[in-house]
Scaffold this active site. Structure first.
Site, PDB file in Angstrom:
ATOM      1  CB  SER A 245      -0.945   0.252   1.394  1.00 37.27           C
ATOM      2  OG  SER A 245      -0.272  -0.178   2.302  1.00 37.27           O
ATOM      3  CG  HIS A 275      -0.803  -5.399   1.650  1.00 35.07           C
ATOM      4  ND1 HIS A 275      -0.239  -5.139   2.974  1.00 35.07           N
ATOM      5  CD2 HIS A 275      -0.804  -3.844   1.173  1.00 35.07           C
ATOM      6  CE1 HIS A 275       0.197  -3.960   3.017  1.00 35.07           C
ATOM      7  NE2 HIS A 275      -0.144  -3.151   2.111  1.00 35.07           N
ATOM      8  CG  HIS A 322       5.911  -9.345   7.696  1.00 34.64           C
ATOM      9  ND1 HIS A 322       6.837  -8.534   7.179  1.00 34.64           N
ATOM     10  CD2 HIS A 322       5.081  -8.554   7.913  1.00 34.64           C
ATOM     11  CE1 HIS A 322       6.285  -7.301   6.973  1.00 34.64           C
ATOM     12  NE2 HIS A 322       4.916  -7.447   7.422  1.00 34.64           N
ATOM     13  NE  ARG A 331       2.326  -4.101  12.182  1.00 34.45           N
ATOM     14  CZ  ARG A 331       2.099  -4.397  10.992  1.00 34.45           C
ATOM     15  NH1 ARG A 331       1.727  -3.281  10.361  1.00 34.45           N
ATOM     16  NH2 ARG A 331       2.592  -5.515  10.454  1.00 34.45           N
ATOM     17  CG  ASP A 377      -3.439  -8.131   8.284  1.00 37.45           C
ATOM     18  OD1 ASP A 377      -4.149  -7.252   8.977  1.00 37.45           O
ATOM     19  OD2 ASP A 377      -2.605  -8.298   7.506  1.00 37.45           O
TER      20      ASP A 377
HETATM   21  N1  NMX Z   1       1.024 -20.018   5.229  1.00 39.00           N
HETATM   22  C1  NMX Z   1       1.306 -20.973   4.309  1.00 39.00           C
HETATM   23  N2  NMX Z   1       2.398 -20.601   3.175  1.00 39.00           N
HETATM   24  C2  NMX Z   1       3.257 -19.530   3.532  1.00 39.00           C
HETATM   25  C3  NMX Z   1       2.944 -18.514   4.531  1.00 39.00           C
HETATM   26  C4  NMX Z   1       1.744 -18.913   5.485  1.00 39.00           C
HETATM   27  N3  NMX Z   1       1.082 -18.047   6.368  1.00 39.00           N
HETATM   28  N4  NMX Z   1       3.536 -17.508   4.608  1.00 39.00           N
HETATM   29  C5  NMX Z   1       4.392 -17.913   3.439  1.00 39.00           C
HETATM   30  N5  NMX Z   1       4.133 -18.994   2.895  1.00 39.00           N
HETATM   31  C6  NMX Z   1       4.742 -19.721   1.816  1.00 39.00           C
HETATM   32  C7  NMX Z   1       4.744 -18.757   0.614  1.00 39.00           C
HETATM   33  O1  NMX Z   1       3.637 -18.729   0.018  1.00 39.00           O
HETATM   34  C8  NMX Z   1       5.986 -19.246   0.130  1.00 39.00           C
HETATM   35  O2  NMX Z   1       5.455 -20.166  -0.868  1.00 39.00           O
HETATM   36  P1  NMX Z   1       5.894 -20.821  -2.419  1.00 39.00           P
HETATM   37  O3  NMX Z   1       7.368 -20.675  -2.418  1.00 39.00           O
HETATM   38  O4  NMX Z   1       5.203 -21.767  -2.648  1.00 39.00           O
HETATM   39  O5  NMX Z   1       5.460 -19.366  -3.301  1.00 39.00           O
HETATM   40  C9  NMX Z   1       6.731 -19.608   0.882  1.00 39.00           C
HETATM   41  O6  NMX Z   1       6.103 -19.868   2.024  1.00 39.00           O
HETATM   42  C10 NMX Z   1       8.004 -18.585   1.104  1.00 39.00           C
HETATM   43  O7  NMX Z   1       7.224 -17.208   1.340  1.00 39.00           O
HETATM   44  P2  NMX Z   1       8.048 -16.175   2.428  1.00 39.00           P
HETATM   45  O8  NMX Z   1       9.381 -15.774   1.617  1.00 39.00           O
HETATM   46  O9  NMX Z   1       8.035 -16.596   3.815  1.00 39.00           O
HETATM   47  O10 NMX Z   1       6.935 -14.954   2.272  1.00 39.00           O
HETATM   48  P3  NMX Z   1       6.906 -13.838   1.507  1.00 39.00           P
HETATM   49  O11 NMX Z   1       7.888 -12.843   1.863  1.00 39.00           O
HETATM   50  O12 NMX Z   1       6.894 -14.378   0.002  1.00 39.00           O
HETATM   51  O13 NMX Z   1       5.447 -13.220   1.536  1.00 39.00           O
HETATM   52  C11 NMX Z   1       3.342 -12.858   3.159  1.00 39.00           C
HETATM   53  C12 NMX Z   1       4.847 -12.728   2.799  1.00 39.00           C
HETATM   54  C13 NMX Z   1       2.888 -12.023   4.060  1.00 39.00           C
HETATM   55  C14 NMX Z   1       2.807 -12.474   1.697  1.00 39.00           C
HETATM   56  C15 NMX Z   1       3.235 -14.566   3.253  1.00 39.00           C
HETATM   57  O14 NMX Z   1       3.623 -14.870   4.297  1.00 39.00           O
HETATM   58  C16 NMX Z   1       1.771 -14.744   3.537  1.00 39.00           C
HETATM   59  O15 NMX Z   1       0.954 -15.041   2.311  1.00 39.00           O
HETATM   60  N6  NMX Z   1       0.940 -14.775   4.772  1.00 39.00           N
HETATM   61  C17 NMX Z   1      -0.447 -15.127   4.750  1.00 39.00           C
HETATM   62  C18 NMX Z   1      -1.257 -13.845   4.317  1.00 39.00           C
HETATM   63  C19 NMX Z   1      -0.996 -12.658   5.352  1.00 39.00           C
HETATM   64  O16 NMX Z   1      -0.993 -13.016   6.568  1.00 39.00           O
HETATM   65  N7  NMX Z   1      -0.808 -11.496   4.846  1.00 39.00           N
HETATM   66  C20 NMX Z   1      -0.773 -10.306   5.574  1.00 39.00           C
HETATM   67  C21 NMX Z   1       0.709  -9.737   5.892  1.00 39.00           C
HETATM   68  C22 NMX Z   1       0.661  -8.510   6.630  1.00 39.00           C
HETATM   69  N8  NMX Z   1       0.064  -7.318   6.210  1.00 39.00           N
HETATM   70  O17 NMX Z   1      -0.937  -6.791   6.682  1.00 39.00           O
HETATM   71  O18 NMX Z   1       0.267  -6.877   4.965  1.00 39.00           O
HETATM   72  C1  MLT Z   2       1.793  -3.820   6.382  1.00 43.66           C
HETATM   73  O1  MLT Z   2       1.726  -3.569   7.588  1.00 43.66           O
HETATM   74  O2  MLT Z   2       2.126  -2.878   5.444  1.00 43.66           O
HETATM   75  C2  MLT Z   2       2.183  -5.345   6.192  1.00 43.66           C
HETATM   76  O3  MLT Z   2       2.709  -6.008   7.515  1.00 43.66           O
HETATM   77  C3  MLT Z   2       3.154  -5.680   5.062  1.00 43.66           C
HETATM   78  C4  MLT Z   2       4.491  -5.200   5.161  1.00 43.66           C
HETATM   79  O4  MLT Z   2       4.927  -4.420   5.922  1.00 43.66           O
HETATM   80  O5  MLT Z   2       5.127  -5.761   4.061  1.00 43.66           O
END
Ligand code: NMX
Ligand code: MLT
Length: 444
Positions: A245, A275, A322, A331, A377
């Protein structure tokens, strides 16, 4: 209109800071601060140091610091701005701190309150836009459209169009637009909420209330939800500038698009399930489990199984993982402490705690994510649900109101320091294959 004290302070601060950025760029522009690997180019530029902000910094182990202060330090610093009879400081005092880096005195914080009150009237055409949309439109779409619709009144676009705006003065109309937008966001969000979920019964603003308290009032909530709103907006305000964002808004604004264009775009990024939408997904996930168990508290073994079912179904565990953090998000901790105090026996809270006990182990065993710990979240929906804000798809709008504080403070400083239009370089897959075969690209 006389220039506000805040604006004069900001002007001095920007002018005093600008030579630091200019010197770094002119005299040290060739100093290397990072390298880029193939996996970073393919994998979302993760960890590439290529953005600058002084408003917040995210340490992977410690979590966020706003203007150098951790979350507990921030709340402690704003102690004198706690609303009488409440626990949380005003969002206005926090915004002053975020924007200037100084903890405000009472008068300085009151000036933000007065300024926002003077701008809070939402133009009628915004309501027309909202009303023209089908009622089942996602509230994030409505929120984004409402913000975008106000672009017609942008001070920046008008002054730029007049052809006399100098680069060093561009922060001024960006500040004006940002203050206008911030002043109106709670009213717009509350309007969407009441129109969409509460039979179109709109509650007008109360001029006596602060920004957070007024939002609580306008959605029809009573104490202590006003503190939930203040806490929620402060916690979600800023997470340095690489998150989707903040980065989207920064990117769009770098083309000299105004705050309305830029923040509407930022909201569209926040609406993605990886996100901000994750807060809605978390509540949905928990409610799904509750339904299967007839509202009973699962055993740890049962909870593990539900988590595995989700992972084996090819889905992510929402609220966990994350891109930067490698520990429990502070948080999450701040909300957990609030919940322990105010809703210790809440069923959803018990679920949140149990997930926190078992999910990191399950995710570690699953072996994919680099961070098995909860992010913001994983907790936020549970508190909203407890106080009766049960319309999950509104949760990301709440995030979006708070996120505006950090994003817009950043956009003002971006303009003040004259940051350039963003334009990273693309390469082709064939180039990557060639450099891979050569063991790396020869630089220079
Ligand atoms: N559950 C299952 N698999 C996960 C999760 C999770 N919570 N988090 C990461 N992975 C997987 C991810 O999909 C990836 O798989 P692949 O190689 O098959 O694509 C692998 O682990 C490596 O990912 P990371 O490097 O650990 O994480 P990345 O930096 O790519 O993504 C998020 C970060 C936040 C997008 C990821 O952890 C996620 O999808 N979490 C669940 C959604 C979530 O809670 N999002 C909110 C984040 C905070 N916000 O408010 O923005
Ligand atoms: C945020 O607050 O924007 C989320 O934790 C995602 C991030 O920092 O990448």
């Amino acid at each position: 209109m006389a220039e506000s004290q805040l604006k004069q302070t900001l002007k001095q601060k920007i002018e005093a800071f600008r030579p630091r950025t200019t010197k770094l760029n002119k005299e040290f522009g060739e100093v290397v601060i990072d390298k880029v690997t193939i996996s970073q180019a393919i994998g979302g530029a993760r960890d590439v140091r290529s953005l600058v902000t002084d408003i917040s910094y995210l340490d992977p182990q410690e979590g966020i610091r706003f203007r150098g202060k951790t979350i507990p330090e921030t709340f402690a610093a704003l102690k004198e701005h706690v609303v009488p009879g409440c626990e949380m400081p005003t969002v206005e005092s926090f915004f002053y701190f975020l924007l200037t880096g100084d903890v405000p005195n009472k008068q300085q914080a009151a000036e933000v309150t007065a300024d926002w009150k003077s701008r809070e009237q939402v133009p009628a055409y915004v309501y027309d836009v909202l009303r023209a949309m089908p009622r089942d439109t996602h509230p994030m779409t409505m929120f984004s459209a409402a913000i975008l619709s106000m672009q017609r009144d942008s001070a920046f676009a008008r002054r730029y169009g007049e052809g006399t705006l100098k680069k060093n003065d561009m922060w001024d109309p960006m500040y004006e637009d940002s203050m206008t937008l911030l002043a109106r966001l709670p009213t717009i969000a509350a309007y969407i909420y009441r129109m969409k979920y509460k039979g179109d019964t709109i509650i007008p603003a109360d001029p006596k209330l602060d920004w957070g308290g007024n939002f609580a009032h306008m959605i029809g909530q009573v104490k202590p939800y006003d503190d939930v709103a203040r806490m929620y907006f402060i916690l979600h305000s800023d997470h340095e500038s690489g998150n989707v964002s903040a980065h989207t808004a920064h990117l769009v604004a770098s083309a000299l698009s105004d705050a309305f264009y830029a923040y509407s775009a930022g909201i569209n990024g926040l609406a993605g399930p990886l996100h901000g939408l994750a807060n809605q997904e978390v509540l949905g996930w928990i409610q799904g489990v509750m339904k299967k168990l007839n509202n009973a508290v699962p055993s740890k073994e049962q909870m593990k199984q539900f988590l595995w079912d989700t992972l084996n179904g090819g889905q992510v565990i929402p609220g966990y993982g994350h891109a930067v953090l490698r520990k429990t998000d502070p948080r999450f901790v701040a909300q957990n402490e609030f919940a322990k105090k105010h809703l210790p026996n809440d069923l959803t809270f018990q679920y949140v705690n149990m997930i926190y006990e078992v999910a990191p182990g399950v995710l570690t065993e699953h072996g994919k994510t680099k961070n098995p710990w909860p992010n913001v979240d994983a907790h936020s929906g549970c508190i909203q649900w407890h106080y009766g804000v049960r319309e999950w798809d509104f949760y990301t709008v709440l995030f979006g109101i708070g996120r505006a504080l950090g994003v817009l403070a950043n956009l003002v400083w971006d303009r003040g320091l004259g940051y350039a239009i963003e334009r990273p370089k693309s390469v082709t897959t064939e180039m990557l294959e060639k450099w891979a075969a050569e063991g790396g690209r020869k630089i220079g």
